[in-house]
Design an enzyme around this catalytic site. Structure first.
Site, PDB file in Angstrom:
ATOM      1  N   LYS A  33       0.826  -1.219   0.000  1.00 57.97           N
ATOM      2  CA  LYS A  33       0.000   0.000   0.000  1.00 57.97           C
ATOM      3  C   LYS A  33       0.856   1.263   0.000  1.00 57.97           C
ATOM      4  O   LYS A  33       0.504   2.273  -0.608  1.00 57.97           O
ATOM      5  CB  LYS A  33      -0.919   0.005   1.234  1.00 57.97           C
ATOM      6  N   TYR A  60      -1.936  -0.403  11.644  1.00 57.94           N
ATOM      7  CA  TYR A  60      -3.328  -0.743  11.986  1.00 57.94           C
ATOM      8  C   TYR A  60      -3.743  -0.006  13.253  1.00 57.94           C
ATOM      9  O   TYR A  60      -3.340   1.120  13.480  1.00 57.94           O
ATOM     10  CB  TYR A  60      -3.519  -2.256  12.150  1.00 57.94           C
ATOM     11  N   TYR A  71      -5.525  -4.862  -7.006  1.00 62.14           N
ATOM     12  CA  TYR A  71      -5.213  -4.793  -5.571  1.00 62.14           C
ATOM     13  C   TYR A  71      -4.775  -6.169  -5.047  1.00 62.14           C
ATOM     14  O   TYR A  71      -3.774  -6.284  -4.334  1.00 62.14           O
ATOM     15  CB  TYR A  71      -6.433  -4.271  -4.799  1.00 62.14           C
TER      16      TYR A  71
HETATM   17  N1  GLN Z   1      -4.472  -8.590   1.001  1.00 61.32           N
HETATM   18  C1  GLN Z   1      -4.814  -8.328   2.362  1.00 61.32           C
HETATM   19  C2  GLN Z   1      -6.253  -7.858   2.475  1.00 61.32           C
HETATM   20  O1  GLN Z   1      -6.677  -7.047   1.707  1.00 61.32           O
HETATM   21  C3  GLN Z   1      -3.888  -7.311   2.926  1.00 61.32           C
HETATM   22  C4  GLN Z   1      -4.212  -6.965   4.342  1.00 61.32           C
HETATM   23  C5  GLN Z   1      -3.031  -6.751   5.207  1.00 61.32           C
HETATM   24  O2  GLN Z   1      -1.900  -7.135   4.937  1.00 61.32           O
HETATM   25  N2  GLN Z   1      -3.331  -6.160   6.315  1.00 61.32           N
HETATM   26  O3  GLN Z   1      -6.993  -8.271   3.330  1.00 61.32           O
END
Ligand code: GLN
Length: 327
Positions: free
Chosen positions: A66, A241, A189
Site C-alpha cells: 500500500k 493498523y 489490488y
Molecule cells: N491482502 C490483504 C487484504 O486485503 C492485505 C491486508 C493486510 O496485509 N493487512 O486483506
C-alpha cells in the site's frame, strides 16, 4: 553500544523461540506459512546491509504494498487531487473495517487501510488491467532492484475469498469514490498484495524511502522526492493498523506491516529495516517484529524525536567503511 551485526544476531537468538501469535488464515494460502520463519534485515542509505535469519525467504508483501502504490498514485495525480479521494486520518479501527466508511466519512480515511488502498489502486493509470499491472510491477522492480513476481496461488486464493474487500469496493462505488471498473481494480489490488518479496528486499525498499527516494544500491531516483514526506507521514500515523499510536510512542518510526508477517520501517537518512515472521498478534502485526523494533529503537535511538534531537546512536554502531581512495 553494540555493533549492529552483533545486535541483529543477538535479537535473532533472543526471539527465535518466541512462539506467540497466529499465522493469518483468512486468505487460505497464507495459512501455509511456516511459523518458524524469522529474519531481520537492515540496509543503510549508503548501501551497507546487515542480516540475521531467514532474510531470503520469499513471502507475499500484502499490505506493505500500500505504501508504494500510494507513492505511485501521488505521482499520477498529485497531492491535492489524491486527497479528494483518499484522506490521511488514522482510524483506530481494524484494517478491513467498513463501518466508518458507510456511516460517516464516505471517503476512505487513509491509504493504509483496505478501503483507502483499494481506492488508491483504482486510481493507478493505464489503458487496461495489463498495462496498469505492468506499471506497478515496473515500479516495484525499481524499488527492489531486480525483477518481481506475483504469487499466482495467493492471488487466486484472495480473489476467491476477498468478499469483505469486494463489499468495501462496492460501498465506495456507491459513494462515487471509485469507478465502476471495480472488479478490475480489485484484481489489481489482490495482485499487488500477492507480490513476492524477501526481508532483504523490504529493507532495501525502505532504505530508498529513508534516502529521499533514491535507491541505495542502484542510485536510481525511484520516487519523486516531494512525495517521500507524504508517504512517511501516513506510515507514521496509520501504518500499524490499530496499534499505530502505541507504535509511534514506543518505536517512533514510519512503518508498515502486512498480514503475511512482514514489517518494514524507515529510519530517515539512516536506514531501511525489515522483519519477517508470520506469527501475528490480534491487531495483525508480527509479534517478533514488534519485539525486534522496540529493541532496535531503544538501542540506537531510532525514534524520530530522538533523531530530530540528535540522539541517534546508529552511525557509531557501524564499523568504519574501508576506504576506496588511493593513499
Ligand atoms: N491482502 C490483504 C487484504 O486485503 C492485505 C491486508 C493486510 O496485509 N493487512 O486483506
Amino acid at each position: 553500544m553494540t555493533d549492529i551485526q552483533a545486535f541483529l544476531d543477538q535479537l535473532y537468538q533472543r526471539y527465535q523461540d518466541l512462539n506467540v501469535g497466529q499465522v493469518a488464515s483468512y486468505i487460505p494460502e497464507l495459512a501455509k506459512a511456516n511459523p518458524d520463519y524469522f529474519g531481520i534485515s537492515v540496509v543503510t542509505t549508503d548501501g551497507r546491509s546487515f542480516h540475521a535469519g531467514d532474510v531470503d525467504q520469499q513471502f507475499t508483501i500484502q499490505s506493505i504494498s500500500k505504501v508504494f502504490v500510494y507513492g505511485m498514485a501521488l505521482e499520477d495525480w498529485g497531492r491535492d487531487r489524491l486527497l479528494e479521494k483518499v484522506g490521511v486520518e488514522p482510524t483506530g479501527d481494524p484494517f478491513n473495517s467498513l463501518i466508518r466508511l458507510d456511516e460517516t466519512s464516505h471517503r476512505p480515511e487513509n491509504p493504509m487501510i483496505n478501503a483507502g488502498a483499494i481506492a488508491t489502486t483504482s486510481l493507478i493509470k493505464g489503458e487496461n488491467l495489463t498495462a496498469r499491472l505492468n506499471r506497478l510491477l515496473a515500479m516495484f522492480r525499481r524499488y527492489v532492484g531486480q525483477d518481481v513476481y506475483v504469487d499466482m496461488s495467493t492471488f487466486l486464493s484472495e480473489r476467491a475469498t476477498g468478499h469483505r474487500n469486494r463489499a468495501i469496493a462496492h460501498l465506495m462505488l456507491n459513494f462515487g469514490m471509485i469507478g465502476d471498473d471495480l472488479e478490475e481494480s480489485l484484481d489489481l489490488y489482490f495482485q499487488q498484495c500477492a507480490l513476492l518479496v524477501t526481508g532483504r528486499d523490504l529493507a532495501t525498499m525502505a532504505a530508498a524511502l529513508a534516502n529521499q527516494g533514491q535507491h541505495p544500491l542502484t542510485c536510481e531516483q525511484v520516487l519523486q522526492p516531494q512525495y517521500v514526506r507524504d508517504i512517511l507521514s501516513v506510515m507514521y500515523t496509520c501504518g500499524m493498523y490499530n496499534f499505530a499510536g502505541e507504535w509511534a510512542f514506543r518505536v517512533g518510526l514510519p512503518a508498515k506491516s502486512g498480514v503475511s508477517g512482514g514489517l518494514m520501517a524507515v529510519v530517515p537518512n539512516q536506514a531501511g529495516i525489515a522483519v519477517y515472521s508470520p506469527l501475528l498478534d490480534s491487531n495483525g502485526n508480527s509479534v517478533r517484529g514488534l519485539k525486534v523494533f522496540e529493541a532496535l529503537s531503544q538501542e540506537y535511538g531510532f525514534h524520530v524525536f530522538d533523531l530530530a534531537m540528535g540522539h541517534c546512536r546508529f552511525q557509531q554502531s557501524l564499523s568504519p567503511q574501508p576506504s576506496t581512495s588511493e593513499p
